[in-house]
Design an enzyme around this catalytic site. Structure first.
Site, PDB file in Angstrom:
ATOM      1  N   ARG A  43      15.947  10.769  -5.523  1.00 51.68           N
ATOM      2  CA  ARG A  43      15.190   9.913  -4.748  1.00 51.68           C
ATOM      3  C   ARG A  43      14.814  10.360  -3.291  1.00 51.68           C
ATOM      4  O   ARG A  43      13.736  10.329  -2.948  1.00 51.68           O
ATOM      5  CB  ARG A  43      15.581   8.446  -4.733  1.00 51.68           C
ATOM      6  N   LYS A  79      -6.852  11.158  -9.196  1.00 52.27           N
ATOM      7  CA  LYS A  79      -8.272  11.516  -9.291  1.00 52.27           C
ATOM      8  C   LYS A  79      -8.601  12.883  -9.315  1.00 52.27           C
ATOM      9  O   LYS A  79      -8.086  13.699 -10.241  1.00 52.27           O
ATOM     10  CB  LYS A  79      -8.997  10.846  -8.021  1.00 52.27           C
ATOM     11  N   ASP A 105      -8.286   8.422   3.695  1.00 50.36           N
ATOM     12  CA  ASP A 105      -8.203   8.483   2.424  1.00 50.36           C
ATOM     13  C   ASP A 105      -9.139   9.542   2.028  1.00 50.36           C
ATOM     14  O   ASP A 105     -10.302   9.549   1.941  1.00 50.36           O
ATOM     15  CB  ASP A 105      -8.648   7.081   1.878  1.00 50.36           C
ATOM     16  N   TYR A 129     -11.751   1.334   0.091  1.00 47.71           N
ATOM     17  CA  TYR A 129     -11.208   1.109  -1.533  1.00 47.71           C
ATOM     18  C   TYR A 129     -10.816  -0.154  -1.515  1.00 47.71           C
ATOM     19  O   TYR A 129      -9.706  -0.719  -0.822  1.00 47.71           O
ATOM     20  CB  TYR A 129     -10.358   2.384  -1.610  1.00 47.71           C
TER      21      TYR A 129
HETATM   22  C1  LIG Z   1      -8.220   5.412  -6.908  1.00 44.36           C
HETATM   23  C2  LIG Z   1      -8.214   5.313  -5.591  1.00 44.36           C
HETATM   24  C3  LIG Z   1      -6.987   4.848  -4.904  1.00 44.36           C
HETATM   25  C4  LIG Z   1      -5.696   4.344  -5.279  1.00 44.36           C
HETATM   26  O1  LIG Z   1      -5.095   5.077  -5.968  1.00 44.36           O
HETATM   27  P1  LIG Z   1      -4.243   4.825  -7.318  1.00 44.36           P
HETATM   28  O2  LIG Z   1      -3.614   5.983  -7.854  1.00 44.36           O
HETATM   29  O3  LIG Z   1      -5.200   4.156  -8.457  1.00 44.36           O
HETATM   30  O4  LIG Z   1      -3.148   3.973  -6.977  1.00 44.36           O
HETATM   31  C5  LIG Z   1      -7.182   4.788  -3.248  1.00 44.36           C
HETATM   32  N1  LIG Z   1      -8.386   5.368  -2.764  1.00 44.36           N
HETATM   33  C6  LIG Z   1      -9.397   5.620  -3.633  1.00 44.36           C
HETATM   34  C7  LIG Z   1     -10.639   6.141  -2.652  1.00 44.36           C
HETATM   35  C8  LIG Z   1      -9.425   5.692  -4.859  1.00 44.36           C
HETATM   36  O5  LIG Z   1     -10.365   6.175  -5.469  1.00 44.36           O
END
Ligand SMILES: *Cc1c(COP(=O)(O)O)cnc(C)c1O
Length: 388
Positions: free
Chosen positions: A51, A201, A176, A103
């Site tokens: 962890r 992604k 982000d 988001y």
């Molecule tokens: C998918 C996404 C998230 C969240 O990510 P997860 O892996 O689904 O928790 C946050 N910001 C953006 C821009 C995203 O496309």
């Protein structure tokens, strides 16, 4: 890695530090051990408990940190968990200025949870309007949360200008960077303190993993993030770290193809009679195209469009597609299509959606690595079906 400055493409293959456990393995091993043995009471091995630190996770974290030009990174169980980890940096009753149209999952943590559990307050602002940002600041404003480009309308934020404002006032910035990946945008070089990704992604890139990561621009922030991560414990497991690191090896070639494909698709759509409007920062018609050219390497691999036609027409379009799959995600090697109204933004009221520019005829494309001519042909056929 050797001291010579290397290109991004080379670093996607060679960046990252490997544990001495198997330092000649061509790919870092998946270390599943929960604990590591001390050889004596005085032994202070590099790893003690997974962890807190794990060799597979470290190899992955140090690779992303190198690509983002940060000092280190913390890999989390998901993108939203990476966001939650960043928010743990804030004291209670803090105020956060957030990009308009952020988001949905970020909005949910801020409003449905932190507002209640830690007294956090928020202001949603178009971060390109620096006067509006300055006006939104309060004595307890601790963080500016950036997203650029936004989902699904692909509006950009002038990151450098915003960070200058934030730095002058001692306010932390986090972006982000999911839609860009470090291939397309390096926010730390523009002054950002923290870069967050959904690794589900582009970093993973193969629609086969859920993960998130936060990169820190300095050692103080990194140490605080590490402490938070080991305290709340929502760390990325070694198998998923392996998948993400494996995905990263092809980030450069994937992004190059996907972004080039997206430009071709956007150009095709812009000239199509069945299309009302195209959103793509890589097109000169995008209102922030100049900013895109300044701070991004390309327009990215996501394209949004408003299609002429009603719900039935959109359904005919989606059903006629053979290559683009209707899915909630993006960033994979396969092309995907998403209906923001009924999918990603379904929890919002019709009024809220209209207010954000999300109309019922809006579709978002995540362009994959297929041959762009086949993708254009697929869209052309489907748009003809939509026209009826
Ligand atoms: C998918 C996404 C998230 C969240 O990510 P997860 O892996 O689904 O928790 C946050 N910001 C953006 C821009 C995203 O496309």
């Amino acid at each position: 890695m050797a001291d010579k400055p290397r290109s991004f493409a080379t670093r996607t293959i060679h960046a990252g530090e490997q544990s001495r456990v198997a330092d000649n393995a061509i790919f870092p091993p998946i270390v599943t051990a929960s604990s590591f043995i001390k050889r004596s009471l005085d032994d202070t091995p590099e790893y003690s408990y997974s962890r807190v630190g794990n060799p597979t996770r470290h190899a992955y974290e140090s690779c992303v940190a190198a690509l983002e030009e940060g000092v280190g990174a913390v890999a989390c169980a998901s993108g939203v968990n990476a966001t939650a980890t960043v928010l743990e940096l804030l004291p209670k009753d803090a105020h956060v200025v957030v990009m308009n149209g952020v988001y949905g999952g970020t909005f949910r943590i801020l409003e449905d949870f932190r507002g209640h559990t830690s007294g956090l307050t928020t202001s949603y602002v178009d971060l390109n309007d620096l006067d509006a940002v300055a006006a939104a600041l309060q004595p307890n404003t601790q963080l500016i949360w950036i997203e650029s480009p936004t989902n699904p309308l692909l509006r950009l934020v002038d990151i450098k200008a915003l960070c200058e404002l934030a730095k002058a006032r001692g306010i932390l910035t986090c972006i982000d960077n999911t839609f860009c990946s470090p291939w397309n945008q390096r926010p730390i070089s523009l002054g950002v303190d923290l870069v967050m990704h959904s690794a589900s992604k582009y970093i993973g890139g193969h629609s086969d993993l859920t993960g998130g990561i936060v990169v820190a621009a300095n050692e103080t922030l990194l140490a605080r993030l590490r402490r938070i991560s080991m305290s709340i414990g929502a760390v990325q497991g070694p198998f998923d770290c392996y998948l993400a690191l494996r995905g990263l090896k092809t980030l450069d070639v994937r992004m190059e193809r996907q972004c080039a494909n997206a430009l071709q698709v956007a150009r095709f759509l812009e000239n199509h009679a069945q299309i009302e409007q195209v959103f793509y920062p890589g097109l000169p018609s995008h209102p922030q195209h100049a900013l895109c050219q300044r701070q991004m390497r390309s327009g990215g691999a996501v394209v949004a469009m408003r299609v002429k036609g009603d719900h039935a027409a959109l359904n005919r379009l989606v059903e006629a597609l053979q290559l683009f799959v209707l899915a909630d995600s993006l960033g994979g090697v396969e092309s995907m299509i998403n209906h923001s109204w009924s999918m990603s933004h379904c929890s919002l009221s019709a009024e809220q959606k209209h207010g954000m520019g999300i109309s019922e005829n809006l579709l978002r494309l995540s362009v994959g690595v297929e041959d762009y001519r086949d993708l254009i042909d697929d869209l052309d056929t489907a748009l003809a079906a939509a026209a009826g």
